[in-house]
Design an enzyme around this catalytic site. Structure first.
Site, PDB file in Angstrom:
ATOM      1  CG  ASP A  81      35.432  38.792  40.121  1.00 57.39           C
ATOM      2  OD1 ASP A  81      36.062  37.549  40.543  1.00 57.39           O
ATOM      3  OD2 ASP A  81      35.768  39.566  40.702  1.00 57.39           O
ATOM      4  CG  HIS A  82      32.983  37.131  43.303  1.00 57.68           C
ATOM      5  ND1 HIS A  82      33.182  36.217  44.264  1.00 57.68           N
ATOM      6  CD2 HIS A  82      34.190  37.829  43.533  1.00 57.68           C
ATOM      7  CE1 HIS A  82      34.138  36.340  44.989  1.00 57.68           C
ATOM      8  NE2 HIS A  82      34.906  37.379  44.628  1.00 57.68           N
ATOM      9  CG  HIS A 208      38.999  36.354  45.140  1.00 60.22           C
ATOM     10  ND1 HIS A 208      37.975  36.793  44.440  1.00 60.22           N
ATOM     11  CD2 HIS A 208      39.108  35.007  44.626  1.00 60.22           C
ATOM     12  CE1 HIS A 208      37.617  36.033  43.458  1.00 60.22           C
ATOM     13  NE2 HIS A 208      38.279  35.100  43.291  1.00 60.22           N
ATOM     14  N   GLY A 210      42.976  41.269  46.758  1.00 63.01           N
ATOM     15  CA  GLY A 210      44.498  41.680  46.668  1.00 63.01           C
ATOM     16  C   GLY A 210      44.711  43.124  47.169  1.00 63.01           C
ATOM     17  CB  SER A 211      42.699  46.259  47.350  1.00 63.20           C
ATOM     18  OG  SER A 211      42.155  46.415  46.185  1.00 63.20           O
ATOM     19  CG  ASN A 230      40.631  37.846  41.939  1.00 64.30           C
ATOM     20  OD1 ASN A 230      41.195  37.315  41.085  1.00 64.30           O
ATOM     21  ND2 ASN A 230      39.249  37.609  42.070  1.00 64.30           N
ATOM     22  CB  VAL A 231      43.788  44.228  42.305  1.00 67.41           C
ATOM     23  CG1 VAL A 231      43.917  45.643  42.868  1.00 67.41           C
ATOM     24  CG2 VAL A 231      45.033  43.458  42.706  1.00 67.41           C
TER      25      VAL A 231
HETATM   26  P1  13P Z   1      39.822  43.971  46.367  1.00 69.34           P
HETATM   27  O1  13P Z   1      38.754  44.744  46.119  1.00 69.34           O
HETATM   28  O2  13P Z   1      40.108  43.785  47.659  1.00 69.34           O
HETATM   29  O3  13P Z   1      40.962  44.261  45.728  1.00 69.34           O
HETATM   30  O4  13P Z   1      39.240  42.250  46.053  1.00 69.34           O
HETATM   31  C1  13P Z   1      38.972  42.199  44.659  1.00 69.34           C
HETATM   32  C2  13P Z   1      38.307  40.767  44.313  1.00 69.34           C
HETATM   33  O5  13P Z   1      38.791  39.796  45.247  1.00 69.34           O
HETATM   34  C3  13P Z   1      37.719  40.596  43.234  1.00 69.34           C
HETATM   35  O6  13P Z   1      37.037  39.330  42.989  1.00 69.34           O
END
Ligand code: 13P
Length: 277
Positions: A81-82, A208, A210-211, A230-231
């Protein structure tokens, strides 16, 4: 079964569902994430962020996921990720990751294109998929990834078209109003911009942040080309809250606590998988 990102996203993009990408940085998170996929019969992406290299090495992350993925029937993708450090990207490819996210979203457009294209050249030769990002997300509460200086900049559909054609990325992360972390106010997701991006490019799109995004927004996004969501934050918050609660009542052996935490991760991941269609 370990697969790359392109393989896991192709049917999702075609059949209009999204594959969950859950941030993992410990044995408990990897195991909970993959068990949630197996119990729901849905593919999962275990996302190991470059930010978590202090928690474990790329090689350890790969060894854990390769071993756990052998025990399940659902497709599992190990994704970086990132990451804006090209050396780490190339080390992840060498370590066996099925997918890498080169994040040059903070760079000028031409530099982001050049670096993303260079990553695609190497990754594709190794059978590894590439996600890249255009635009940037604001940071919400409790985020472990966003920086306070991050400003929201929506993805421009015309720039997205040019970017995808020039780089040959397999998936494009977009900025349409979600935030890294928990929303500080009411989410305002720009599905109109997303629809324009979806018309402009022919690769799966990635959401990105998602939370905390309402289910109806997630479904509207999936109908407009989002195939990976993504979460991170909400899984961490759920595990920490449940662990704190448990420890007020019991003082379990650490091995038992670890098993409980796998269950907490699994429950949080299953909740999101259930929303992704
Ligand atoms: P959240 O922490 O808001 O779920 O985002 C996760 C994310 O985008 C990981 O790259």
């Amino acid at each position: 079964m370990l697969v790359n990102l392109k393989e896991i996203l192709a049917p999702a993009y075609e059949k209009h569902y999204a594959v969950g990408s859950f941030n993992c940085y410990s044995y408990e998170t990897f195991r909970g994430c993959i068990a949630a996929g197996e119990e729901t019969g849905k593919p999962v992406i275990a996302a190991f962020g470059a930010a978590y290299l202090k928690n474990m090495s790329l090689e350890t992350a790969h060894a854990i996921v390769a071993s756990l993925a052998r025990e399940v029937r659902v497709p599992v993708c190990l994704h970086l990720d990132h990451c804006s450090d090209m050396d780490i990207i190339y080390r992840a490819i060498q370590a066996g990751f099925g997918s890498v996210m080169y994040d040059g979203s903070m760079l000028p457009f031409a530099e982001n294109v050049a670096n993303t294209h260079a990553v695609c050249h190497v990754a594709h030769a190794c059978g590894v998929s590439v996600e890249a990002e255009l635009g940037s997300l604001a940071v919400g509460a409790d985020s472990h990834e966003g920086r306070t200086e991050d400003v929201e900049q929506y993805t421009d559909p015309a720039a997205a078209r040019e970017f995808v054609a020039a780089t040959e990325v397999d998936a494009l992360a977009v900025s349409i109003g979600t935030v890294h972390g928990l929303y500080k106010g009411t989410p305002h997701i720009r599905t109109d911009i997303l629809a324009d991006i979806h018309r402009a490019v022919d690769v799966p799109l990635v959401l990105h942040g998602g939370s905390g995004t309402p289910e109806e927004d997630l479904r509207a996004c999936i109908a407009r080309g989002i195939a990976k969501i993504n979460v991170n934050t909400e899984i961490s918050s759920a595990v920490v809250a449940q662990t704190a609660d448990l420890l007020t009542r019991e003082k379990p052996h650490y091995s038992v606590l670890s098993l409980r935490q796998v269950d907490y991760v699994k429950a949080a991941v299953k909740k999101y998988i259930g929303m992704f269609g």
